[in-house]
Design a protein around this motif. Sequence first.
Motif, mmCIF file in Angstrom:
data_model
loop_
_atom_site.group_PDB
_atom_site.id
_atom_site.type_symbol
_atom_site.label_atom_id
_atom_site.label_comp_id
_atom_site.label_asym_id
_atom_site.label_seq_id
_atom_site.Cartn_x
_atom_site.Cartn_y
_atom_site.Cartn_z
ATOM 1 N N MET A 92 -47.029 25.105 91.734
ATOM 2 C CA MET A 92 -45.675 25.309 91.238
ATOM 3 C C MET A 92 -45.646 26.360 90.130
ATOM 4 O O MET A 92 -44.860 27.308 90.162
ATOM 5 C CB MET A 92 -45.098 23.983 90.746
ATOM 6 N N VAL A 93 -46.533 26.217 89.129
ATOM 7 C CA VAL A 93 -46.539 27.160 88.017
ATOM 8 C C VAL A 93 -46.962 28.540 88.492
ATOM 9 O O VAL A 93 -46.390 29.557 88.094
ATOM 10 C CB VAL A 93 -47.465 26.666 86.889
ATOM 11 N N GLN A 94 -47.971 28.591 89.369
ATOM 12 C CA GLN A 94 -48.419 29.885 89.865
ATOM 13 C C GLN A 94 -47.317 30.606 90.629
ATOM 14 O O GLN A 94 -47.159 31.825 90.530
ATOM 15 C CB GLN A 94 -49.645 29.713 90.769
ATOM 16 N N SER A 95 -46.536 29.856 91.400
ATOM 17 C CA SER A 95 -45.519 30.495 92.215
ATOM 18 C C SER A 95 -44.337 30.998 91.392
ATOM 19 O O SER A 95 -43.590 31.862 91.845
ATOM 20 C CB SER A 95 -45.019 29.540 93.304
ATOM 21 N N MET A 96 -44.169 30.473 90.171
ATOM 22 C CA MET A 96 -43.161 31.041 89.287
ATOM 23 C C MET A 96 -43.497 32.485 88.933
ATOM 24 O O MET A 96 -42.619 33.333 88.824
ATOM 25 C CB MET A 96 -43.061 30.223 87.990
ATOM 26 N N ALA A 97 -44.804 32.749 88.722
ATOM 27 C CA ALA A 97 -45.281 34.094 88.372
ATOM 28 C C ALA A 97 -44.428 34.708 87.271
ATOM 29 O O ALA A 97 -43.829 35.772 87.452
ATOM 30 C CB ALA A 97 -45.295 34.989 89.601
ATOM 31 N N PRO A 98 -44.325 34.050 86.103
ATOM 32 C CA PRO A 98 -43.436 34.556 85.065
ATOM 33 C C PRO A 98 -43.865 35.931 84.556
ATOM 34 O O PRO A 98 -45.012 36.133 84.171
ATOM 35 C CB PRO A 98 -43.531 33.498 83.961
ATOM 36 N N ASN A 99 -42.955 36.863 84.567
ATOM 37 C CA ASN A 99 -43.210 38.216 84.091
ATOM 38 C C ASN A 99 -42.806 38.293 82.622
ATOM 39 O O ASN A 99 -41.725 38.776 82.276
ATOM 40 C CB ASN A 99 -42.424 39.221 84.940
ATOM 41 N N THR A 100 -43.665 37.765 81.765
ATOM 42 C CA THR A 100 -43.400 37.748 80.329
ATOM 43 C C THR A 100 -44.375 38.678 79.618
ATOM 44 O O THR A 100 -45.436 39.019 80.152
ATOM 45 C CB THR A 100 -43.536 36.326 79.765
ATOM 46 N N THR A 101 -44.016 39.071 78.393
ATOM 47 C CA THR A 101 -44.886 39.982 77.654
ATOM 48 C C THR A 101 -46.148 39.291 77.155
ATOM 49 O O THR A 101 -47.155 39.950 76.910
ATOM 50 C CB THR A 101 -44.128 40.601 76.464
ATOM 51 N N HIS A 102 -46.102 37.968 77.000
ATOM 52 C CA HIS A 102 -47.262 37.210 76.534
ATOM 53 C C HIS A 102 -47.366 35.908 77.321
ATOM 54 O O HIS A 102 -46.375 35.392 77.816
ATOM 55 C CB HIS A 102 -47.142 36.893 75.036
ATOM 56 N N GLY A 103 -48.581 35.391 77.403
ATOM 57 C CA GLY A 103 -48.829 34.115 78.056
ATOM 58 C C GLY A 103 -49.911 34.184 79.106
ATOM 59 O O GLY A 103 -50.721 33.267 79.217
ATOM 60 N N GLU A 104 -49.922 35.252 79.878
ATOM 61 C CA GLU A 104 -50.929 35.370 80.933
ATOM 62 C C GLU A 104 -52.334 35.387 80.347
ATOM 63 O O GLU A 104 -53.295 34.956 80.986
ATOM 64 C CB GLU A 104 -50.683 36.643 81.738
ATOM 65 N N GLN A 105 -52.439 35.873 79.099
ATOM 66 C CA GLN A 105 -53.751 35.938 78.455
ATOM 67 C C GLN A 105 -54.386 34.563 78.268
ATOM 68 O O GLN A 105 -55.600 34.451 78.112
ATOM 69 C CB GLN A 105 -53.609 36.631 77.085
ATOM 70 N N LEU A 106 -53.568 33.516 78.310
ATOM 71 C CA LEU A 106 -54.080 32.167 78.084
ATOM 72 C C LEU A 106 -54.629 31.511 79.348
ATOM 73 O O LEU A 106 -55.366 30.530 79.260
ATOM 74 C CB LEU A 106 -52.963 31.270 77.538
ATOM 75 N N TYR A 107 -54.250 32.015 80.516
ATOM 76 C CA TYR A 107 -54.518 31.292 81.759
ATOM 77 C C TYR A 107 -56.005 31.002 81.953
ATOM 78 O O TYR A 107 -56.410 29.870 82.192
ATOM 79 C CB TYR A 107 -53.987 32.073 82.955
ATOM 80 N N ARG A 108 -56.831 32.029 81.864
ATOM 81 C CA ARG A 108 -58.263 31.823 82.107
ATOM 82 C C ARG A 108 -58.903 30.972 81.018
ATOM 83 O O ARG A 108 -59.842 30.222 81.282
ATOM 84 C CB ARG A 108 -58.967 33.170 82.221
ATOM 85 N N MET A 109 -58.398 31.085 79.799
ATOM 86 C CA MET A 109 -58.977 30.298 78.715
ATOM 87 C C MET A 109 -58.805 28.810 78.983
ATOM 88 O O MET A 109 -59.737 28.023 78.818
ATOM 89 C CB MET A 109 -58.318 30.668 77.388
ATOM 90 N N PHE A 110 -57.623 28.402 79.428
ATOM 91 C CA PHE A 110 -57.389 26.987 79.670
ATOM 92 C C PHE A 110 -58.126 26.491 80.914
ATOM 93 O O PHE A 110 -58.292 25.280 81.076
ATOM 94 C CB PHE A 110 -55.893 26.702 79.804
#
Length: 223
Positions: free
Chosen positions: A100-118
Amino acid sequence: VLTVLIDPLSREQLRRSLPNTLSLLDELGFVEFERYTVVGNNSGPNQSALYSGLPLLGGRDGISGSTSHGRTSRWLWDRFREEGYATLKGEDICIANSNMVQSMAPNTTHGEQLYRMFCFDFDRPNCLGGRMAAEHLVGYAEQFMQAYGGGDGDGGTDARTPWAAFLSFVDSHEDTSTLVSYLDPLLLAFLQRVPLAETVVVFLADHGLHYGPSYRSGAGLRE
């Protein structure tokens, strides 16, 4: 704009598990919107309606953009970005486990940097290293707010840029209904540091707990 979403959390569980946070919201004069309820059984349809204003068509995995609703729509973060806002969307969980979260694919200026860390060291209780995953998300959000909205520091070069942050905490997505209580002191301290005089804050949940032993009880079904 700050949105704090707890996934999942009923009103009754809020009162039981986050009493200090709730007391602060009451003290600050937050307005409770009563008689609002879910539009689906899980996060997909509820977050779709929340962040786009339209119901989801095609199941919880069908969040792929404006066409997933069968009508033209845009995500809130897209609207904010088009108006010149810096945007952040983050979850304190490994989203590799969430279609569900992946399919949102939010195009935001920040946040994607956290994905791999979590996703690096994720386990229950929801910790990353020696700290709660929620602590990392809150710390990142505070840096984001300070960079764009000023605060104790000089605000950096983008201090006049308006911002919109969408934070999701999923620590209550477990069937003992106990781990969410660990968020209480963290959220209390976080909200006390938010520049409330110039920030619209929305505190909400997308549904109540929909599995586990408590769900099978009469009270659990109501929540």
